[in-house]
Structure formats: C-alpha cells, structure tokens
Scaffold this motif. Sequence first.
Motif, PDB file in Angstrom:
ATOM      1  N   UNK A  69      42.341   2.118  32.991  1.00 35.84           N
ATOM      2  CA  UNK A  69      42.799   3.049  33.214  1.00 35.84           C
ATOM      3  C   UNK A  69      43.275   4.369  32.195  1.00 35.84           C
ATOM      4  N   UNK A  70      42.682   3.267  30.910  1.00 37.07           N
ATOM      5  CA  UNK A  70      43.294   4.219  30.160  1.00 37.07           C
ATOM      6  C   UNK A  70      44.595   4.236  29.087  1.00 37.07           C
ATOM      7  N   UNK A  71      45.170   3.612  29.900  1.00 43.20           N
ATOM      8  CA  UNK A  71      46.879   4.331  29.305  1.00 43.20           C
ATOM      9  C   UNK A  71      47.106   4.500  28.657  1.00 43.20           C
ATOM     10  N   UNK A  72      48.004   5.243  28.191  1.00 42.23           N
ATOM     11  CA  UNK A  72      48.561   4.848  26.827  1.00 42.23           C
ATOM     12  C   UNK A  72      49.373   4.224  26.239  1.00 42.23           C
ATOM     13  N   UNK A  73      50.332   4.025  27.919  1.00 41.61           N
ATOM     14  CA  UNK A  73      51.486   3.456  27.068  1.00 41.61           C
ATOM     15  C   UNK A  73      51.726   2.274  28.175  1.00 41.61           C
ATOM     16  N   UNK A  74      52.278   0.869  28.318  1.00 42.61           N
ATOM     17  CA  UNK A  74      52.946   0.499  29.455  1.00 42.61           C
ATOM     18  C   UNK A  74      54.289  -0.165  29.230  1.00 42.61           C
ATOM     19  N   UNK A  75      55.070   0.262  30.320  1.00 45.01           N
ATOM     20  CA  UNK A  75      56.678   0.213  30.626  1.00 45.01           C
ATOM     21  C   UNK A  75      56.859  -0.697  31.420  1.00 45.01           C
ATOM     22  N   UNK A  76      57.655  -2.114  31.355  1.00 41.40           N
ATOM     23  CA  UNK A  76      58.255  -2.789  31.905  1.00 41.40           C
ATOM     24  C   UNK A  76      59.441  -3.564  31.869  1.00 41.40           C
ATOM     25  N   UNK A  77      59.783  -4.215  33.086  1.00 44.89           N
ATOM     26  CA  UNK A  77      61.331  -4.782  33.051  1.00 44.89           C
ATOM     27  C   UNK A  77      61.269  -6.294  32.562  1.00 44.89           C
ATOM     28  N   UNK A  78      62.415  -6.983  32.369  1.00 48.30           N
ATOM     29  CA  UNK A  78      62.407  -7.879  31.326  1.00 48.30           C
ATOM     30  C   UNK A  78      63.762  -8.330  31.640  1.00 48.30           C
ATOM     31  N   UNK A  79      63.920  -9.911  32.535  1.00 46.62           N
ATOM     32  CA  UNK A  79      64.745 -10.344  32.645  1.00 46.62           C
ATOM     33  C   UNK A  79      65.717 -10.951  31.820  1.00 46.62           C
ATOM     34  N   UNK A 123      51.930  -9.139  23.599  1.00 47.34           N
ATOM     35  CA  UNK A 123      51.048  -9.746  22.611  1.00 47.34           C
ATOM     36  C   UNK A 123      49.068  -9.338  22.197  1.00 47.34           C
ATOM     37  N   UNK A 124      49.006  -9.158  24.073  1.00 47.72           N
ATOM     38  CA  UNK A 124      47.457  -8.628  24.444  1.00 47.72           C
ATOM     39  C   UNK A 124      46.969  -7.512  25.103  1.00 47.72           C
ATOM     40  N   UNK A 125      48.033  -6.431  24.803  1.00 51.68           N
ATOM     41  CA  UNK A 125      47.994  -5.589  25.280  1.00 51.68           C
ATOM     42  C   UNK A 125      46.990  -4.023  24.208  1.00 51.68           C
ATOM     43  N   UNK A 126      46.276  -3.437  24.182  1.00 49.86           N
ATOM     44  CA  UNK A 126      45.419  -2.742  23.792  1.00 49.86           C
ATOM     45  C   UNK A 126      46.494  -0.792  23.567  1.00 49.86           C
ATOM     46  N   UNK A 127      47.673  -1.271  23.905  1.00 51.86           N
ATOM     47  CA  UNK A 127      48.428   0.144  23.729  1.00 51.86           C
ATOM     48  C   UNK A 127      50.306  -0.276  23.797  1.00 51.86           C
ATOM     49  N   UNK A 128      50.755   0.774  22.645  1.00 54.08           N
ATOM     50  CA  UNK A 128      52.269  -0.078  22.936  1.00 54.08           C
ATOM     51  C   UNK A 128      52.448  -0.169  24.339  1.00 54.08           C
ATOM     52  N   UNK A 129      53.749  -1.002  24.408  1.00 53.69           N
ATOM     53  CA  UNK A 129      54.500  -1.460  25.246  1.00 53.69           C
ATOM     54  C   UNK A 129      55.931  -1.511  24.856  1.00 53.69           C
ATOM     55  N   UNK A 130      56.807  -1.185  26.074  1.00 52.23           N
ATOM     56  CA  UNK A 130      58.009  -0.805  26.038  1.00 52.23           C
ATOM     57  C   UNK A 130      59.026  -1.666  27.713  1.00 52.23           C
ATOM     58  N   UNK A 131      59.644  -2.737  26.742  1.00 53.30           N
ATOM     59  CA  UNK A 131      60.200  -3.796  27.843  1.00 53.30           C
ATOM     60  C   UNK A 131      61.409  -3.197  27.704  1.00 53.30           C
ATOM     61  N   UNK A 132      62.205  -3.066  28.945  1.00 51.97           N
ATOM     62  CA  UNK A 132      63.840  -2.341  29.139  1.00 51.97           C
ATOM     63  C   UNK A 132      64.290  -4.355  29.758  1.00 51.97           C
ATOM     64  N   UNK A 133      65.399  -4.408  29.467  1.00 51.03           N
ATOM     65  CA  UNK A 133      66.803  -5.068  29.884  1.00 51.03           C
ATOM     66  C   UNK A 133      66.882  -5.063  31.411  1.00 51.03           C
ATOM     67  N   UNK A 134      65.939  -5.807  32.238  1.00 46.53           N
ATOM     68  CA  UNK A 134      66.473  -5.328  33.667  1.00 46.53           C
ATOM     69  C   UNK A 134      67.650  -6.387  34.060  1.00 46.53           C
ATOM     70  N   UNK A 135      69.085  -5.815  33.908  1.00 45.15           N
ATOM     71  CA  UNK A 135      69.331  -7.289  34.426  1.00 45.15           C
ATOM     72  C   UNK A 135      69.527  -7.811  36.289  1.00 45.15           C
ATOM     73  N   UNK A 136      70.144  -9.193  36.265  1.00 42.38           N
ATOM     74  CA  UNK A 136      69.703 -10.257  37.690  1.00 42.38           C
ATOM     75  C   UNK A 136      71.013  -9.669  38.441  1.00 42.38           C
TER      76      UNK A 136
END
Length: 63
Positions: free
Chosen positions: A21-31, A50-63
């Motif tokens: 998709x040629x995205x500029x950034x990946x934003x994902x949650x982490x537990x 570690x393997x993404x071709x673009x910046x990755x923002x990881x947000x902490x998602x509480x349980x």
Amino acid sequence: MTYHVVEGRPAQTIVQQATDLGVDMIIMGSRGLSDLKSLVVGSVSHKVSHIAPCPVITLHVPD
C-alpha cells in the motif's frame, strides 16, 4: 485511514500490506507482555518494528 482484513503470519502480513500500500507509517498496539512471556509467545509489534520499511509507532494498550 483504511482498514484491510487479510490472513497470514501477523508480522509478515502487516509488513507486506504496508509495502503493497506504500504507507508512510504503521501504528499498532502492544499489550506489553513480560520479557519471558514475550520470548515464548513472541511479539508481533516487536517483529514489525524490526522488519518494516517505514516508521512504526507502538502504543501501549492496557489489558
């Protein structure tokens, strides 16, 4: 924002979709699993960062 539902190995599939998709950034949650549990189960967000071709923002998602 666009949503896609696909099947496959999570980290590789997320990165492949981002590439296709040629995205500029990946934003994902982490537990925030413990280091020991993360070693056994693995962390999708860690692998993607570690393997993404673009910046990755990881947000902490509480349980």
